[in-house]
Design an enzyme around this catalytic site. Structure first.
Site, PDB file in Angstrom:
ATOM      1  N   HIS A  59       0.841  -1.196   0.000  1.00  0.00           N
ATOM      2  CA  HIS A  59       0.000   0.000   0.000  1.00  0.00           C
ATOM      3  C   HIS A  59       0.875   1.244   0.000  1.00  0.00           C
ATOM      4  O   HIS A  59       1.823   1.336   0.768  1.00  0.00           O
ATOM      5  CB  HIS A  59      -0.911   0.033   1.231  1.00  0.00           C
ATOM      6  CG  HIS A  59      -1.755   1.267   1.294  1.00  0.00           C
ATOM      7  ND1 HIS A  59      -2.915   1.397   0.575  1.00  0.00           N
ATOM      8  CD2 HIS A  59      -1.571   2.442   1.943  1.00  0.00           C
ATOM      9  CE1 HIS A  59      -3.426   2.590   0.795  1.00  0.00           C
ATOM     10  NE2 HIS A  59      -2.626   3.244   1.620  1.00  0.00           N
ATOM     11  N   ASP A 109     -15.251   3.165   8.020  1.00  0.00           N
ATOM     12  CA  ASP A 109     -14.216   4.080   7.517  1.00  0.00           C
ATOM     13  C   ASP A 109     -14.794   5.078   6.525  1.00  0.00           C
ATOM     14  O   ASP A 109     -14.460   6.256   6.550  1.00  0.00           O
ATOM     15  CB  ASP A 109     -13.065   3.295   6.881  1.00  0.00           C
ATOM     16  CG  ASP A 109     -12.038   4.246   6.266  1.00  0.00           C
ATOM     17  OD1 ASP A 109     -11.435   5.012   7.024  1.00  0.00           O
ATOM     18  OD2 ASP A 109     -11.882   4.237   5.028  1.00  0.00           O
ATOM     19  N   ARG A 150     -14.590  13.310   8.910  1.00  0.00           N
ATOM     20  CA  ARG A 150     -13.300  13.948   9.223  1.00  0.00           C
ATOM     21  C   ARG A 150     -12.970  15.026   8.205  1.00  0.00           C
ATOM     22  O   ARG A 150     -12.406  16.061   8.540  1.00  0.00           O
ATOM     23  CB  ARG A 150     -12.190  12.890   9.264  1.00  0.00           C
ATOM     24  CG  ARG A 150     -12.259  12.005  10.513  1.00  0.00           C
ATOM     25  CD  ARG A 150     -11.404  10.750  10.346  1.00  0.00           C
ATOM     26  NE  ARG A 150     -10.031  11.066  10.006  1.00  0.00           N
ATOM     27  CZ  ARG A 150      -9.249  10.300   9.233  1.00  0.00           C
ATOM     28  NH1 ARG A 150      -9.705   9.172   8.713  1.00  0.00           N
ATOM     29  NH2 ARG A 150      -8.022  10.658   8.975  1.00  0.00           N
ATOM     30  N   SER A 153      -7.526   4.119   9.558  1.00  0.00           N
ATOM     31  CA  SER A 153      -8.298   4.157   8.319  1.00  0.00           C
ATOM     32  C   SER A 153      -7.605   3.323   7.236  1.00  0.00           C
ATOM     33  O   SER A 153      -8.215   2.451   6.596  1.00  0.00           O
ATOM     34  CB  SER A 153      -8.443   5.619   7.884  1.00  0.00           C
ATOM     35  OG  SER A 153      -8.873   5.733   6.555  1.00  0.00           O
ATOM     36  N   LYS A 208      -8.588  -0.969   5.924  1.00  0.00           N
ATOM     37  CA  LYS A 208      -8.886  -1.394   4.550  1.00  0.00           C
ATOM     38  C   LYS A 208      -7.958  -2.522   4.111  1.00  0.00           C
ATOM     39  O   LYS A 208      -8.365  -3.456   3.423  1.00  0.00           O
ATOM     40  CB  LYS A 208      -8.777  -0.184   3.600  1.00  0.00           C
ATOM     41  CG  LYS A 208      -9.974   0.765   3.775  1.00  0.00           C
ATOM     42  CD  LYS A 208      -9.840   2.039   2.978  1.00  0.00           C
ATOM     43  CE  LYS A 208      -9.054   3.073   3.741  1.00  0.00           C
ATOM     44  NZ  LYS A 208      -9.314   4.459   3.406  1.00  0.00           N
TER      45      LYS A 208
HETATM   46  N1  URA Z   1      -6.019   7.779   3.375  1.00  0.00           N
HETATM   47  C1  URA Z   1      -6.931   7.009   3.983  1.00  0.00           C
HETATM   48  O1  URA Z   1      -7.313   5.970   3.475  1.00  0.00           O
HETATM   49  N2  URA Z   1      -7.409   7.406   5.182  1.00  0.00           N
HETATM   50  C2  URA Z   1      -7.004   8.542   5.784  1.00  0.00           C
HETATM   51  O2  URA Z   1      -7.472   8.838   6.864  1.00  0.00           O
HETATM   52  C3  URA Z   1      -6.062   9.337   5.125  1.00  0.00           C
HETATM   53  C4  URA Z   1      -5.579   8.925   3.929  1.00  0.00           C
END
Ligand code: URA
Ligand code: CA
Length: 433
Positions: A82, A161, A168, A183, A187
């Protein structure tokens, strides 16, 4: 339990238990907890932070807010990579076939998303015929046979999320390390990989502009991954300028092909070897980074990495001829050079400005419904530390519009040419395991 008490507890700097954090996430997804309370809670986390334990509990609660993917039908240790995002980041296109060619299974679930260029799926679709619309069974079968496949995301992963990230975004609480880390990691964990390699970018074109923040984010994510039972490591890499030369979908596919042949830009090649070697080690295919790196270099040298890209493309209905001859990729109608106005040395390239210049050509999506033009984009002929003479090309624009004045102005604004000697920035700042 009452949400107001938990907001107060965090506001006053106390540590929340797993039960309390799960209560918050479950309640928020079910709409039992309203946005205003979640906003106050996010702001309390923003100011007070979270312990590593709290961050892991939060991640775990987000993972379990929706579906999770089970990859256990795939043999071997599945390793995912990632990147926290940058400009012209072609690493996934290179890494998927490269590490698969040495036996590491890559089961990639990808999206399209917004940005300067398309996501991995858009880029792959520059290969005529390439399709990610495959069934789950085909996906698993392909990874078992070829060690690599990419499928479009269909499952409803991490709904907490999605909801929390949108909140946010409008409550000035995006920039909190525990919230970002949970976050991203939620994922990754929900998509089923056994091990995770993170590429945390730092510099002007990155989410984390400062090195210390990038290090803290990397450390937090590595801790969360390991605490939740997935071997995780992170590389902190430079994004003070775009990576490699190409920014654009077909252009990046071509760049990936060149890199798999050993003819790619040095920075992209080196970063792929670094990330790839961590993937190989976590997959248990090499004893250390050095051995892994040699395996990957060998696969580039003997042509097996490129052959693997052909196999991967062909198995998903892509035309393998394109990989042998990248000139068959979609091409733009107009080519323009952005020429240096003076002699000197490139001292800065504002990555996000260059990214926007590519996006306005049509290389990326500004909104969810924008159409991408796979053929267009930019090729950077000069990078930081390179000498230029007046009239030499800094950047080549590939466009399907005849008027590229706006794009060209943005490129001029993003390049700084100085008269003092400047050296190229380091590529990798740190590795966190
Ligand atoms: N990328 C994400 O997936 N989440 C965040 O909070 C910030 C960047
Ligand atoms: Ca690139």
């Amino acid at each position: 339990m009452r949400m107001v008490d938990l907001i107060e507890k965090k506001r006053d700097g106390h540590e929340l238990t797993q039960e309390e954090i799960t209560f918050i996430i479950d309640g928020y997804v079910k709409d039992d907890i309203p946005d205003y309370q979640m906003s106050a809670f996010s702001m309390a986390v923003f100011f007070r932070g979270m312990t590593d334990e709290e961050s892991a509990f939060l991640t775990d609660a987000i993972v379990h807010s929706g579906e999770t993917i089970d990859l256990s039908a795939i043999d071997g240790i599945k390793v995912d990579k990632h990147s926290t995002g940058g400009v012209g980041d072609t690493t996934t296109l290179v890494l998927a076939p490269l590490v698969a060619s040495v036996g590491v299974p890559v089961a990639k679930m990808s999206g399209r998303g917004l940005g300067h260029t398309g996501g991995t799926i858009d880029k792959l679709e520059a290969i005529p015929g390439f399709s990610v619309e495959i069934t789950n069974d085909t996906f698993i079968d392909l990874v078992n046979r070829n060690k690599v496949a990419v499928i479009g995301q269909t499952a409803d992963l991490t709904p907490a999320d999605k909801k929390l990230y949108s909140l946010r975004d409008v409550t000035a609480t995006v920039n909190s390390i525990p919230l970002i880390a949970s976050s991203i990691m939620s994922k990754k964990l929900a998509s089923g990989a056994d091990a995770i390699v993170l590429d945390v970018k730092t510099g002007s074109g990155a989410f984390m502009k400062k090195l210390d923040d990038a290090k803290e984010l990397a450390r937090t994510m590595v801790k969360i991954g390991n605490d939740l039972g997935r071997s995780t490591s992170a590389v902190i890499s430079d994004m003070s300028q775009p990576l490699g030369q190409a920014i654009g979908n077909a252009l990046e596919v071509k760049e990936a092909i060149l890199t798999l042949k050993g003819e790619g830009p040095k920075d992209l090649t080196d970063l792929c070897l670094a990330l790839g070697s961590h993937m190989v080690v976590l997959a248990g295919k090499a004893k250390d980074d050095e051995e892994a790196k040699e395996m990957l270099k060998g696969a580039i040298k003997d042509g097996s990495a490129l052959e693997h890209f052909k196999l991967f493309a062909k198995s998903q209905h892509g035309d393998p001829e394109v990989i042998a001859d990248p000139d068959k990729l979609p091409k733009a109608n107009f080519i323009f050079d952005v020429k240096a106005k003076a002699d000197g040395i490139v001292s800065a390239i504002t990555a996000d400005k260059i990214g926007t210049a590519a996006m306005i050509l049509g290389a990326g999506r500004a909104t969810k419904t924008s159409e991408i033009d796979l053929a267009v984009g930019l090729v950077l002929n000069k990078k930081i530390g390179d000498h230029v003479t007046k009239g030499e090309s800094l950047v080549t624009i590939h466009s399907n519009q005849e008027n590229v004045d706006d794009c060209m102005n943005r490129i001029y604004e993003s390049y700084t040419i100085s008269t003092d000697e400047v050296s190229a920035p380091p590529l990798i700042y740190d590795v966190i395991k």
